[in-house]
Scaffold this motif. Structure first.
Motif, mmCIF file in Angstrom:
data_model
loop_
_atom_site.group_PDB
_atom_site.id
_atom_site.type_symbol
_atom_site.label_atom_id
_atom_site.label_comp_id
_atom_site.label_asym_id
_atom_site.label_seq_id
_atom_site.Cartn_x
_atom_site.Cartn_y
_atom_site.Cartn_z
ATOM 1 N N VAL A 30 -11.816 4.476 -7.926
ATOM 2 C CA VAL A 30 -10.901 3.440 -8.421
ATOM 3 C C VAL A 30 -11.090 2.232 -7.512
ATOM 4 O O VAL A 30 -10.592 2.180 -6.388
ATOM 5 N N GLN B 122 -3.838 3.668 -1.161
ATOM 6 C CA GLN B 122 -3.881 2.932 -2.424
ATOM 7 C C GLN B 122 -3.433 1.503 -2.135
ATOM 8 O O GLN B 122 -2.296 1.271 -1.732
ATOM 9 N N PHE C 280 -5.955 10.139 -5.262
ATOM 10 C CA PHE C 280 -6.699 9.169 -4.446
ATOM 11 C C PHE C 280 -8.189 9.234 -4.768
ATOM 12 O O PHE C 280 -9.029 9.598 -3.939
ATOM 13 N N ASP C 281 -8.492 8.846 -5.990
ATOM 14 C CA ASP C 281 -9.847 8.846 -6.540
ATOM 15 C C ASP C 281 -10.640 7.706 -5.903
ATOM 16 O O ASP C 281 -10.301 6.526 -6.070
ATOM 17 N N ILE D 84 -0.041 10.321 -6.877
ATOM 18 C CA ILE D 84 -1.251 9.507 -6.813
ATOM 19 C C ILE D 84 -2.462 10.400 -6.590
ATOM 20 O O ILE D 84 -2.479 11.239 -5.691
ATOM 21 N N LYS E 155 -2.486 -1.831 -3.824
ATOM 22 C CA LYS E 155 -2.076 -2.148 -5.189
ATOM 23 C C LYS E 155 -1.410 -3.519 -5.245
ATOM 24 O O LYS E 155 -0.184 -3.637 -5.089
ATOM 25 N N CYS F 118 3.611 8.990 -2.690
ATOM 26 C CA CYS F 118 2.200 9.346 -2.864
ATOM 27 C C CYS F 118 2.004 10.603 -3.692
ATOM 28 O O CYS F 118 0.867 10.954 -4.033
ATOM 29 N N VAL G 126 0.836 -1.196 0.000
ATOM 30 C CA VAL G 126 0.000 0.000 0.000
ATOM 31 C C VAL G 126 0.874 1.251 0.000
ATOM 32 O O VAL G 126 2.001 1.252 0.490
ATOM 33 N N GLU H 169 -6.434 -2.510 -8.357
ATOM 34 C CA GLU H 169 -6.181 -1.736 -7.153
ATOM 35 C C GLU H 169 -7.454 -1.126 -6.581
ATOM 36 O O GLU H 169 -8.492 -1.049 -7.232
ATOM 37 N N TRP H 170 -7.313 -0.663 -5.351
ATOM 38 C CA TRP H 170 -8.399 -0.043 -4.607
ATOM 39 C C TRP H 170 -7.840 1.228 -3.983
ATOM 40 O O TRP H 170 -6.795 1.207 -3.342
ATOM 41 N N ARG H 171 -8.533 2.341 -4.198
ATOM 42 C CA ARG H 171 -8.140 3.602 -3.578
ATOM 43 C C ARG H 171 -9.284 4.096 -2.698
ATOM 44 O O ARG H 171 -10.444 4.035 -3.093
ATOM 45 N N THR H 172 -8.932 4.582 -1.544
ATOM 46 C CA THR H 172 -9.946 5.110 -0.648
ATOM 47 C C THR H 172 -9.403 6.315 0.086
ATOM 48 O O THR H 172 -8.206 6.381 0.389
#
Length: 361
Positions: A311, A122, A307-308, A305, A124, A302, A96, A130-133
């Protein structure tokens, strides 16, 4: 002792305080393409408004402007597989990249205990989606919809004569939006921790977990600190970065950890992020995020990146809550602007030297 009713003046002051609490998170929920008609509010007008409120800071994010990078890993417990087919929720370890920040568009603001803190992550996998939060340390969002948010932003605009919001406008807004007052009361009661490391961060928005059979359940998630809670203390006014310096020192002593917890909703639960779900809802511990290395945004992992929050891997999808889509568009615009301004960007408030020295530079 019986609680006494508030007088009119006290009510106005309380409404003003609520407005200040939520003002710091406002920029992250801007209306851009699709939220309002172009004739009423354009993306350019939104950006212009944020820059008017916070100043124009070339090369920085328009929201969550002051921050630091972190890296580590996520150890999945496998418990999320019951609800989602996302491969990163299978047992195992995923790298991450994360970012700690304050909400708001001021990259050199002095640290203060009342500022809204954020943690963006993120996830990844080496092979996989991947997962972004992006999460913040308040329990809910104080607006039912984008129209209410816009109305409050207008009401809270500082009066040029006083430099403060007009209490009459805030009072009128509150009278027209009792749900805002109710949400603000909940936010105002939250216990603020002593630092970034022992804060719990909430995603606020409703998403959907999708299993291998296509079944969907509503979900909200949080990053719950493993580090023991301690209440916020006195502000160190001699150190403008004292909360970030505390985070740097904490990470130097030992890796920092958060439990990723998903709250599973019922079909009838509110999608609107200003309404809390019942405490009885099932909570599933998805795994543990460990962050063991920090870096300045001046070249940190970062920095580039976005952080949408839309995604998402297969097995997690958006819900009828439209705010993540608006945030996606706003973050994209912010990303493009700061990329164009990269050459003009000054050093960040928290420098690489400060991180290497374990705190104060």
């Amino acid at each position: 002792m019986e609680e006494q009713p508030l007088g009119r003046g006290q009510k106005v002051l309380r409404l003003g305080a609520i407005g200040l609490v939520v003002a710091g998170i406002a920029a992250g929920f801007a209306w851009v393409g699709g939220w309002l008609t172009p004739g009423r509010l354009t993306q350019a007008r939104v950006i212009d408004g944020f820059e008017a409120a916070n100043g124009r800071h070339a090369g920085f994010r328009r929201n969550h402007a002051k921050g630091v990078c972190a890296t580590g890993w996520f150890d999945s417990s496998g418990a999320g597989q019951r609800f989602s087919k996302a491969t990163l929720l299978a047992p195992g370890r995923v790298p991450v990249v994360a970012r700690f920040a304050f909400a708001g568009g001021m990259p050199f603001i002095a640290d203060a205990p009342g500022l809204v803190r954020s943690l963006a992550i993120q996830f990844k996998p080496v092979q996989g989606e991947e997962w972004r939060t992006a999460m913040i340390d308040i329990p809910l969002f104080p607006f039912a919809d984008v129209d209410a948010f816009y109305a409050q932003m207008v009401a809270a605009t500082p009066d040029p004569a006083t430099g403060k919001p007009d209490p009459r406008k805030m009072k009128a807004f509150a009278a027209a939006h009792p749900d805002f007052v109710a949400a603000g009361a909940v936010i105002g009661k939250r216990a603020t921790s002593s630092g970034f490391a022992n804060s719990t961060y909430n995603g606020l928005n409703t998403f959907l977990f999708v299993d291998r059979d296509g079944r969907q359940v509503p979900v909200r998630w949080s990053a719950v600190a493993v580090q023991p809670f301690a209440p916020a203390g006195a502000q160190d006014r001699a150190d403008r970065n004292y909360l970030f310096d505390g985070l740097i020192a904490d990470a130097a002593r030992q890796p920092l950890q958060w439990k990723m917890v998903a709250t599973i909703g019922d079909a009838g639960d509110a999608v609107s992020p200003n309404v809390a779900w019942p405490d009885a809802r099932q909570r599933v511990e998805l795994g543990t995020v460990t962050l063991d290395r920090l870096a300045s945004e001046d070249g940190g992992s970062c920095t580039d990146i976005n952080f949408d929050p839309t995604v998402l891997p297969s097995g997690i999808t958006t819900s009828a809550d439209a705010i993540p889509s608006a945030r996606s568009a706003a973050y994209a615009r912010s990303f493009l602007l700061r990329e164009r301004e990269r050459a003009a960007k000054p050093p960040s408030a928290v420098t690489e030297t400060e991180v290497r020295q374990g705190g104060k530079s």
